[in-house]
Design a protein around this motif. Structure first.
Motif, PDB file in Angstrom:
ATOM      1  N   GLY A  10       0.946  -1.246  -0.061  1.00 36.75           N
ATOM      2  CA  GLY A  10       0.090  -0.051  -0.042  1.00 36.75           C
ATOM      3  C   GLY A  10       0.657   1.257   0.005  1.00 36.75           C
ATOM      4  O   GLY A  10       2.029   1.309   0.739  1.00 36.75           O
ATOM      5  N   PHE A  11       0.158   2.178  -0.834  1.00 37.65           N
ATOM      6  CA  PHE A  11       1.237   3.456  -0.818  1.00 37.65           C
ATOM      7  C   PHE A  11       0.247   4.726  -1.139  1.00 37.65           C
ATOM      8  O   PHE A  11      -0.842   4.514  -1.474  1.00 37.65           O
ATOM      9  CB  PHE A  11       2.364   3.572  -1.986  1.00 37.65           C
ATOM     10  CG  PHE A  11       2.894   4.660  -1.888  1.00 37.65           C
ATOM     11  CD1 PHE A  11       4.358   4.632  -1.177  1.00 37.65           C
ATOM     12  CD2 PHE A  11       2.940   5.609  -2.850  1.00 37.65           C
ATOM     13  CE1 PHE A  11       5.162   5.951  -0.967  1.00 37.65           C
ATOM     14  CE2 PHE A  11       3.580   6.818  -2.745  1.00 37.65           C
ATOM     15  CZ  PHE A  11       4.836   6.623  -2.001  1.00 37.65           C
ATOM     16  N   TRP A  12       0.560   5.851  -0.292  1.00 38.21           N
ATOM     17  CA  TRP A  12      -0.141   7.164  -0.432  1.00 38.21           C
ATOM     18  C   TRP A  12       0.129   7.813  -1.541  1.00 38.21           C
ATOM     19  O   TRP A  12       1.304   8.206  -2.006  1.00 38.21           O
ATOM     20  CB  TRP A  12       0.033   7.925   0.704  1.00 38.21           C
ATOM     21  CG  TRP A  12      -0.525   7.520   2.110  1.00 38.21           C
ATOM     22  CD1 TRP A  12       0.035   6.523   3.018  1.00 38.21           C
ATOM     23  CD2 TRP A  12      -1.875   7.310   2.681  1.00 38.21           C
ATOM     24  NE1 TRP A  12      -0.363   6.379   3.972  1.00 38.21           N
ATOM     25  CE2 TRP A  12      -1.761   6.654   3.944  1.00 38.21           C
ATOM     26  CE3 TRP A  12      -3.141   7.904   2.446  1.00 38.21           C
ATOM     27  CZ2 TRP A  12      -2.855   6.606   4.722  1.00 38.21           C
ATOM     28  CZ3 TRP A  12      -4.230   7.539   2.886  1.00 38.21           C
ATOM     29  CH2 TRP A  12      -4.072   7.008   4.372  1.00 38.21           C
ATOM     30  N   VAL A  13      -0.719   8.001  -2.479  1.00 37.57           N
ATOM     31  CA  VAL A  13      -0.672   8.818  -3.793  1.00 37.57           C
ATOM     32  C   VAL A  13      -1.274  10.257  -3.479  1.00 37.57           C
ATOM     33  O   VAL A  13      -2.305  10.435  -3.332  1.00 37.57           O
ATOM     34  CB  VAL A  13      -1.637   8.122  -5.110  1.00 37.57           C
ATOM     35  CG1 VAL A  13      -1.255   8.898  -6.279  1.00 37.57           C
ATOM     36  CG2 VAL A  13      -0.728   6.637  -5.154  1.00 37.57           C
ATOM     37  N   ASP A  14      -0.428  11.158  -3.978  1.00 41.02           N
ATOM     38  CA  ASP A  14      -0.848  12.520  -3.878  1.00 41.02           C
ATOM     39  C   ASP A  14      -1.159  12.959  -5.465  1.00 41.02           C
ATOM     40  O   ASP A  14      -0.431  13.399  -6.086  1.00 41.02           O
ATOM     41  CB  ASP A  14       0.450  13.415  -3.537  1.00 41.02           C
ATOM     42  CG  ASP A  14       0.084  15.064  -3.163  1.00 41.02           C
ATOM     43  OD1 ASP A  14      -1.122  15.085  -3.647  1.00 41.02           O
ATOM     44  OD2 ASP A  14       0.997  15.726  -2.894  1.00 41.02           O
ATOM     45  N   PRO A  15      -2.449  13.140  -5.470  1.00 47.60           N
ATOM     46  CA  PRO A  15      -2.857  13.274  -7.087  1.00 47.60           C
ATOM     47  C   PRO A  15      -2.445  14.828  -7.389  1.00 47.60           C
ATOM     48  O   PRO A  15      -2.394  15.409  -8.572  1.00 47.60           O
ATOM     49  CB  PRO A  15      -4.309  13.264  -7.025  1.00 47.60           C
ATOM     50  CG  PRO A  15      -4.616  13.446  -5.528  1.00 47.60           C
ATOM     51  CD  PRO A  15      -3.500  12.931  -4.705  1.00 47.60           C
ATOM     52  N   SER A  16      -2.003  15.698  -6.323  1.00 47.35           N
ATOM     53  CA  SER A  16      -1.765  17.188  -6.629  1.00 47.35           C
ATOM     54  C   SER A  16      -0.353  17.152  -6.773  1.00 47.35           C
ATOM     55  O   SER A  16       0.139  18.577  -7.048  1.00 47.35           O
ATOM     56  CB  SER A  16      -2.281  17.942  -5.294  1.00 47.35           C
ATOM     57  OG  SER A  16      -1.445  17.530  -4.021  1.00 47.35           O
ATOM     58  N   ARG A  17       0.543  16.345  -7.061  1.00 43.53           N
ATOM     59  CA  ARG A  17       1.861  16.119  -7.173  1.00 43.53           C
ATOM     60  C   ARG A  17       2.717  17.214  -6.203  1.00 43.53           C
ATOM     61  O   ARG A  17       3.452  17.862  -6.648  1.00 43.53           O
ATOM     62  CB  ARG A  17       2.170  16.696  -8.485  1.00 43.53           C
ATOM     63  CG  ARG A  17       1.402  15.894  -9.599  1.00 43.53           C
ATOM     64  CD  ARG A  17       1.821  16.136 -11.042  1.00 43.53           C
ATOM     65  NE  ARG A  17       1.102  15.370 -12.044  1.00 43.53           N
ATOM     66  CZ  ARG A  17       1.170  15.133 -13.361  1.00 43.53           C
ATOM     67  NH1 ARG A  17       2.250  16.032 -13.674  1.00 43.53           N
ATOM     68  NH2 ARG A  17       0.770  14.425 -14.061  1.00 43.53           N
ATOM     69  N   GLY A  18       2.423  16.924  -4.984  1.00 46.28           N
ATOM     70  CA  GLY A  18       3.276  17.553  -3.922  1.00 46.28           C
ATOM     71  C   GLY A  18       2.647  18.615  -3.143  1.00 46.28           C
ATOM     72  O   GLY A  18       3.082  18.861  -2.066  1.00 46.28           O
ATOM     73  N   GLN A  19       1.677  19.326  -3.481  1.00 48.48           N
ATOM     74  CA  GLN A  19       0.871  20.083  -2.717  1.00 48.48           C
ATOM     75  C   GLN A  19       0.163  19.632  -1.545  1.00 48.48           C
ATOM     76  O   GLN A  19       0.432  20.204  -0.554  1.00 48.48           O
ATOM     77  CB  GLN A  19      -0.127  20.898  -3.611  1.00 48.48           C
ATOM     78  CG  GLN A  19       0.352  21.473  -4.784  1.00 48.48           C
ATOM     79  CD  GLN A  19       1.451  22.668  -4.546  1.00 48.48           C
ATOM     80  OE1 GLN A  19       1.270  23.439  -3.583  1.00 48.48           O
ATOM     81  NE2 GLN A  19       2.504  22.735  -5.217  1.00 48.48           N
ATOM     82  N   LEU A  20      -0.338  18.605  -1.679  1.00 44.70           N
ATOM     83  CA  LEU A  20      -0.938  17.907  -0.322  1.00 44.70           C
ATOM     84  C   LEU A  20       0.057  17.784   0.742  1.00 44.70           C
ATOM     85  O   LEU A  20      -0.107  17.850   1.793  1.00 44.70           O
ATOM     86  CB  LEU A  20      -1.804  16.730  -0.763  1.00 44.70           C
ATOM     87  CG  LEU A  20      -3.207  17.030  -1.433  1.00 44.70           C
ATOM     88  CD1 LEU A  20      -4.070  15.763  -1.618  1.00 44.70           C
ATOM     89  CD2 LEU A  20      -4.190  17.956  -0.546  1.00 44.70           C
ATOM     90  N   LEU A  21       1.102  17.205   0.232  1.00 46.14           N
ATOM     91  CA  LEU A  21       2.246  16.642   1.142  1.00 46.14           C
ATOM     92  C   LEU A  21       2.700  17.873   1.756  1.00 46.14           C
ATOM     93  O   LEU A  21       3.171  17.716   2.828  1.00 46.14           O
ATOM     94  CB  LEU A  21       3.383  15.867   0.426  1.00 46.14           C
ATOM     95  CG  LEU A  21       2.889  14.751  -0.245  1.00 46.14           C
ATOM     96  CD1 LEU A  21       4.297  14.063  -1.064  1.00 46.14           C
ATOM     97  CD2 LEU A  21       2.965  13.667   0.789  1.00 46.14           C
TER      98      LEU A  21
END
Length: 294
Positions: A84-95
């Protein structure tokens, strides 16, 4: 065709060596794992793609362990192993936003001096309660053993009360009652020692939390009077910090109230046993004296 190819590559996981800019400004070569066009990780940490410099940059502050844990699992996976892995669809903004949210240690630091005082008091209350529970349960086991024997053993409260009876066996009932009452009164401080402090801590901790909240709100209103109310984030952050002490006060008070109830009930049970045995001794003594008089 190009859109279809981009969609295909966005579902692939690639591993390669690339230069990564560290938060200190240094540049080092690391083994990078790229998850489609969403995330890039290296050495258990999330990376972000800097469009201006066209380089991978390690985030200044990583998100919590809930999100960085799967990174290590992904890096250690091999072949077709699924993880399992967390995917950030905003490409870094959510992180970045998640990295800015305070963790547990940051929340405690927001409480300031009052928050640390509350935590210390809570720890003291819990330690006192654990110590008293161990002492009371040990004393209860000794009293149960003493109830099965007629020979007084002065290593427990009931044995000391029975020893007082043996020392005044020939006294009249009223005098014996006074001696037994004195013996039980001498045992009460030993059974209730430090229990009152647990109750005091359970009351003082939320009051200290309220004190920290009030002082924090005063700081918030002073900030509003200086800079106005144009920045909601400034007010929200200040109010959040002010409420942390209330949370800490409740966190310290709730277990102390529960533990105080347990220790207080246990000490009362032991005192009731002493009073019950003393009443039985007096009853038997009165019967013996009445039979002799008859």
């Amino acid at each position: 065709f190009e859109m279809q190819r981009e969609m295909t590559f966005s579902g692939r996981i690639a591993e390669y060596n690339a230069e990564v800019v560290l938060p200190s400004g240094e540049t080092t070569n690391k083994n990078v794992i790229r998850i489609g066009g969403f995330n890039a990780v290296a050495d258990g940490k999330y990376l972000n793609w800097d469009l201006e410099a066209s380089r991978l940059v390690e985030l200044d502050k990583q998100p919590g362990g809930r999100y960085t844990g799967p990174v290590s699992e992904l890096e250690s996976a091999s072949g077709t192993q699924l993880t399992g892995f967390w995917v950030d669809p905003s490409r870094g903004q959510l992180l970045k936003i998640m990295g800015q949210s305070p963790e547990l240690g940051d929340r405690v630091d927001q409480g300031g001096v009052v928050g640390y005082i509350i935590l210390v008091l809570g720890a003291i209350g819990v330690l006192l309660a654990v110590w008293r529970m161990i002492v009371l349960y040990s004393e209860g086991n000794k009293i149960k053993s003493q109830m099965k024997s007629e020979t007084p053993n002065e290593n427990n409260a009931l044995g000391r009360v029975m020893a007082v009876f043996n020392a005044n066996k020939n006294a009249d009932t009223e005098t014996l009652e006074l001696h037994l009452g004195e013996a039980i009164a001498a045992e009460i401080p030993r059974l209730t020692r430090a229990i009152g402090w647990i109750k005091i801590i359970s009351v003082v901790a939320p009051l200290l939390g309220l004190l920290g909240t009030v002082t924090g709100m005063i700081d918030v209103f002073e900030t509003m009077s200086l800079f106005g109310t144009g920045d909601p984030k400034l007010m929200a952050g200040g109010i959040s910090q002010a409420l942390v002490t209330t949370v800490l006060g409740l966190v310290a008070a709730i277990p102390c109230v529960f533990l105080h109830t347990l220790t207080n009930n246990r000490s009362r049970e032991l005192m009731m046993i002493l009073e019950e045995r003393a009443t039985g001794i007096l009853a038997r003594q009165a019967e013996q004296q009445h039979s002799k008089a008859a």
